[in-house]
Motif scaffolding. Structure first.
Motif, PDB file in Angstrom:
ATOM      1  N   GLY A  31       0.864  -1.144  -0.059  1.00 21.51           N
ATOM      2  CA  GLY A  31      -0.048  -0.179   0.010  1.00 21.51           C
ATOM      3  C   GLY A  31       0.934   1.355   0.011  1.00 21.51           C
ATOM      4  N   LYS A  32       0.662   2.013  -1.034  1.00 19.68           N
ATOM      5  CA  LYS A  32       1.640   3.249  -1.004  1.00 19.68           C
ATOM      6  C   LYS A  32       1.321   4.275  -0.115  1.00 19.68           C
ATOM      7  CE  LYS A  32       2.760   2.385  -5.954  1.00 19.68           C
ATOM      8  NZ  LYS A  32       2.807   3.018  -7.418  1.00 19.68           N
ATOM      9  N   LEU A  33      -0.111   4.535  -0.233  1.00 17.18           N
ATOM     10  CA  LEU A  33      -0.412   5.595   0.808  1.00 17.18           C
ATOM     11  C   LEU A  33      -0.197   5.289   2.316  1.00 17.18           C
ATOM     12  CD1 LEU A  33      -3.943   6.583  -0.892  1.00 17.18           C
ATOM     13  CD2 LEU A  33      -1.604   7.635  -1.023  1.00 17.18           C
ATOM     14  N   SER A  34      -0.125   4.114   2.439  1.00 17.69           N
ATOM     15  CA  SER A  34       0.003   3.605   3.936  1.00 17.69           C
ATOM     16  C   SER A  34       1.641   3.732   4.357  1.00 17.69           C
ATOM     17  CB  SER A  34      -0.432   2.029   4.046  1.00 17.69           C
ATOM     18  OG  SER A  34      -0.089   1.284   3.335  1.00 17.69           O
ATOM     19  N   ARG A  35       2.275   3.620   3.331  1.00 16.03           N
ATOM     20  CA  ARG A  35       3.622   3.456   3.315  1.00 16.03           C
ATOM     21  C   ARG A  35       4.120   5.011   3.889  1.00 16.03           C
ATOM     22  NH1 ARG A  35       7.783  -1.105   0.839  1.00 16.03           N
ATOM     23  NH2 ARG A  35       6.365  -2.805   1.678  1.00 16.03           N
ATOM     24  N   LEU A  36       3.501   5.846   2.918  1.00 10.82           N
ATOM     25  CA  LEU A  36       3.995   7.176   3.002  1.00 10.82           C
ATOM     26  C   LEU A  36       3.313   7.733   4.444  1.00 10.82           C
ATOM     27  CD1 LEU A  36       2.926   8.761  -0.287  1.00 10.82           C
ATOM     28  CD2 LEU A  36       5.062   8.448   0.555  1.00 10.82           C
ATOM     29  N   VAL A  37       2.344   7.394   4.908  1.00 13.69           N
ATOM     30  CA  VAL A  37       1.729   8.052   6.291  1.00 13.69           C
ATOM     31  C   VAL A  37       2.806   7.260   7.231  1.00 13.69           C
ATOM     32  CG1 VAL A  37      -0.139   7.654   8.013  1.00 13.69           C
ATOM     33  CG2 VAL A  37      -0.565   8.288   5.562  1.00 13.69           C
ATOM     34  N   THR A  38       3.036   5.999   7.070  1.00 15.45           N
ATOM     35  CA  THR A  38       3.731   5.318   8.129  1.00 15.45           C
ATOM     36  C   THR A  38       4.868   5.804   8.279  1.00 15.45           C
ATOM     37  OG1 THR A  38       2.722   3.188   7.757  1.00 15.45           O
ATOM     38  CG2 THR A  38       4.844   2.831   8.998  1.00 15.45           C
ATOM     39  N   ARG A  39       5.774   6.346   7.354  1.00 15.91           N
ATOM     40  CA  ARG A  39       6.884   6.839   7.277  1.00 15.91           C
ATOM     41  C   ARG A  39       6.962   8.308   7.738  1.00 15.91           C
ATOM     42  NH1 ARG A  39       9.323   4.298   1.275  1.00 15.91           N
ATOM     43  NH2 ARG A  39       9.487   2.239   2.159  1.00 15.91           N
ATOM     44  N   ALA A  40       6.024   8.959   7.646  1.00 11.22           N
ATOM     45  CA  ALA A  40       5.687  10.278   7.980  1.00 11.22           C
ATOM     46  C   ALA A  40       5.901  10.182   9.589  1.00 11.22           C
ATOM     47  CB  ALA A  40       4.613  11.344   7.467  1.00 11.22           C
ATOM     48  N   VAL A  41       4.989   9.523   9.938  1.00  7.03           N
ATOM     49  CA  VAL A  41       4.806   9.128  11.536  1.00  7.03           C
ATOM     50  C   VAL A  41       6.198   8.908  12.060  1.00  7.03           C
ATOM     51  CG1 VAL A  41       3.638   7.936  13.262  1.00  7.03           C
ATOM     52  CG2 VAL A  41       2.348   8.744  11.119  1.00  7.03           C
ATOM     53  N   TRP A  42       6.869   7.881  11.502  1.00 10.11           N
ATOM     54  CA  TRP A  42       8.247   7.540  12.134  1.00 10.11           C
ATOM     55  C   TRP A  42       9.029   8.717  12.225  1.00 10.11           C
ATOM     56  CZ3 TRP A  42      11.044   4.187  14.392  1.00 10.11           C
ATOM     57  CH2 TRP A  42      12.204   4.013  14.157  1.00 10.11           C
ATOM     58  N   ALA A  43       9.054   9.522  10.887  1.00  8.94           N
ATOM     59  CA  ALA A  43      10.165  10.688  10.911  1.00  8.94           C
ATOM     60  C   ALA A  43       9.560  11.589  12.032  1.00  8.94           C
ATOM     61  CB  ALA A  43       9.883  11.325   9.438  1.00  8.94           C
ATOM     62  N   ALA A  60       1.693   5.011  13.965  1.00  7.98           N
ATOM     63  CA  ALA A  60       1.619   4.856  12.692  1.00  7.98           C
ATOM     64  C   ALA A  60       0.313   4.112  12.169  1.00  7.98           C
ATOM     65  CB  ALA A  60       2.873   4.362  12.227  1.00  7.98           C
ATOM     66  N   ILE A  61      -0.018   2.899  12.898  1.00  5.44           N
ATOM     67  CA  ILE A  61      -1.293   2.149  12.193  1.00  5.44           C
ATOM     68  C   ILE A  61      -2.480   3.031  12.590  1.00  5.44           C
ATOM     69  CG2 ILE A  61      -2.361   0.217  12.931  1.00  5.44           C
ATOM     70  CD1 ILE A  61       0.186  -1.471  13.478  1.00  5.44           C
ATOM     71  N   GLY A  62      -2.579   3.634  13.649  1.00  2.00           N
ATOM     72  CA  GLY A  62      -3.698   4.496  13.770  1.00  2.00           C
ATOM     73  C   GLY A  62      -3.855   5.495  12.831  1.00  2.00           C
ATOM     74  N   ALA A  63      -2.740   6.128  12.647  1.00  4.79           N
ATOM     75  CA  ALA A  63      -2.540   7.193  11.422  1.00  4.79           C
ATOM     76  C   ALA A  63      -3.156   6.688   9.993  1.00  4.79           C
ATOM     77  CB  ALA A  63      -1.162   7.881  11.206  1.00  4.79           C
ATOM     78  N   VAL A  64      -2.782   5.590   9.758  1.00  4.53           N
ATOM     79  CA  VAL A  64      -3.081   4.757   8.416  1.00  4.53           C
ATOM     80  C   VAL A  64      -4.708   4.470   8.486  1.00  4.53           C
ATOM     81  CG1 VAL A  64      -2.909   2.713   6.812  1.00  4.53           C
ATOM     82  CG2 VAL A  64      -0.722   4.029   8.129  1.00  4.53           C
ATOM     83  N   TRP A 149      -5.737  -6.166  10.935  1.00  6.95           N
ATOM     84  CA  TRP A 149      -4.397  -5.875  10.741  1.00  6.95           C
ATOM     85  C   TRP A 149      -3.720  -5.929  11.955  1.00  6.95           C
ATOM     86  CZ3 TRP A 149      -2.957  -0.093   9.113  1.00  6.95           C
ATOM     87  CH2 TRP A 149      -1.525  -0.095   8.834  1.00  6.95           C
ATOM     88  N   PHE A 150      -4.360  -5.644  13.128  1.00  7.59           N
ATOM     89  CA  PHE A 150      -3.739  -5.744  14.470  1.00  7.59           C
ATOM     90  C   PHE A 150      -3.401  -7.290  14.820  1.00  7.59           C
ATOM     91  CE2 PHE A 150      -5.639  -1.494  15.201  1.00  7.59           C
ATOM     92  CZ  PHE A 150      -4.439  -0.948  15.870  1.00  7.59           C
ATOM     93  N   LEU A 151      -4.310  -8.161  14.181  1.00 11.08           N
ATOM     94  CA  LEU A 151      -4.499  -9.579  14.446  1.00 11.08           C
ATOM     95  C   LEU A 151      -3.265 -10.130  13.541  1.00 11.08           C
ATOM     96  CD1 LEU A 151      -8.073 -10.884  14.205  1.00 11.08           C
ATOM     97  CD2 LEU A 151      -6.468 -10.475  16.390  1.00 11.08           C
ATOM     98  N   GLN A 152      -2.893  -9.504  12.605  1.00 10.39           N
ATOM     99  CA  GLN A 152      -1.479  -9.816  11.743  1.00 10.39           C
ATOM    100  C   GLN A 152      -0.150  -9.400  12.261  1.00 10.39           C
ATOM    101  OE1 GLN A 152      -2.095  -8.536   7.716  1.00 10.39           O
ATOM    102  NE2 GLN A 152      -4.087  -9.515   7.379  1.00 10.39           N
ATOM    103  N   ILE A 153      -0.279  -8.129  12.857  1.00  9.54           N
ATOM    104  CA  ILE A 153       0.770  -7.661  13.349  1.00  9.54           C
ATOM    105  C   ILE A 153       1.496  -8.154  14.737  1.00  9.54           C
ATOM    106  CG2 ILE A 153       1.738  -5.325  14.353  1.00  9.54           C
ATOM    107  CD1 ILE A 153       0.025  -3.854  12.235  1.00  9.54           C
ATOM    108  N   TYR A 154       0.471  -8.474  15.633  1.00 10.11           N
ATOM    109  CA  TYR A 154       1.125  -8.665  16.963  1.00 10.11           C
ATOM    110  C   TYR A 154       1.739 -10.171  16.937  1.00 10.11           C
ATOM    111  CZ  TYR A 154      -0.049  -4.210  18.851  1.00 10.11           C
ATOM    112  OH  TYR A 154      -0.081  -2.790  19.117  1.00 10.11           O
TER     113      TYR A 154
END
Length: 288
Positions: A31-43, A60-64, A149-154
């Protein structure tokens, strides 16, 4: 202008749904948009430092998820806007002209996507009566997607923690020093297990790249020290006189090489050798 609002709304809706599909259903999590948001939150988290950096992954997940909801709400609001107020029936006591059309369309979209169904505003236009139930389905799908998504991540994070603890225990017991001293095959089996776990880590990061941004110092496998130590285990094993240990060392080294170059290609950072890549990534994460 009605056609313009409709087309723009459809584009926003499609952009959000495509990003949900690419992030959660595509095997590579592209997901391109989700990656942009995740990297922005990370920065932003790196700049803020301190406690903020430790929760940047969940943020970052909440922001996406918020981004997905905003795209859908705005998209459906734009589709509704040309029909406000004539395309809707209002409950007694409500005066449609008392509210700006844009605010009214946004309210209708929010109520519909949340499946609250207050009943104070009901579509009377034939097209909208067919379309708005789809927005309710979209809202339900977004809720389901967020939970999935949360069930996949943890579980992926839990596997990473297990690997981190295993490496820490091997380092504390100076396992590298006694690697070649045992006559049985336990040492080669241990290295094969580590290789399998690093392959699993690579797959987890490919399918859920957002887990890279979770910073948990108590059990952080993406720190450079554990990765460099694992690489040292593989190097020593490759120098062994035992065939089984050399083979296990080659397997572990290959798994770490693959992980290192994957991390560099996906998350950036300098370095040519795997050890340099691991160390540079540790610096970029503020964990050197």
């Amino acid at each position: 202008m009605a056609w313009f609002y409709t087309v723009l709304g459809a584009v926003l809706i499609a952009a959000g749904l495509v990003d949900v599909f690419q992030t959660l259903l595509h095997p590579g999590g592209r997901g391109k948009l989700s990656r942009l948001v995740t990297r922005a939150v990370w920065a932003a988290g790196r700049i803020a430092g301190g406690p903020v950096r430790s929760i940047v992954g969940p943020l970052a997940i909440g922001a996406v998820v918020t981004m997905w909801v905003v795209l859908e709400v705005l998209g459906w609001a734009l589709i509704c806007l040309p029909y406000v107020p004539d395309g809707f029936s209002y409950s007694p006591g409500l005066e449609p002209t008392a509210y700006p059309d844009a605010a009214e369309a946004l309210y209708i979209s929010l109520v519909t996507i949340s499946t609250l169904g207050f009943g104070d505003v009901v579509a009377t236009d034939g097209g909208l009566r067919l379309l708005l139930p789809l927005e309710s389905l979209t809202g339900f799908a977004l809720l389901t997607a967020a939970v999935s998504w949360f069930l996949q991540i943890y579980p992926a994070l839990a596997r990473r923690h297990v690997l981190a603890i295993r490496l820490a225990m091997l380092e504390r017991t100076e396992y590298a020093r006694i690697l070649d001293s045992a006559d049985d095959t336990s040492s080669s089996r241990m290295l094969e297990i580590l290789a399998r776990d690093f392959i699993q880590l690579r797959v987890d990061l490919m399918q859920n790249p957002e887990t890279y941004y979770f910073h948990e110092p108590a059990a952080e496998i993406l720190l450079p020290a554990p990765l460099v130590h694992a690489y040292e285990l593989g190097r020593r094993a490759r120098q062994s006189r035992r065939h089984d240990l050399r083979l296990a060392g080659e397997l572990l080294t290959a798994a770490l090489d693959d992980l290192a170059f994957f991390l560099r290609s996906e998350f950036g950072g300098p370095g040519e050798s795997p050890v340099e890549i691991f160390r540079s990534l540790g610096v970029s994460r503020g964990e050197d």
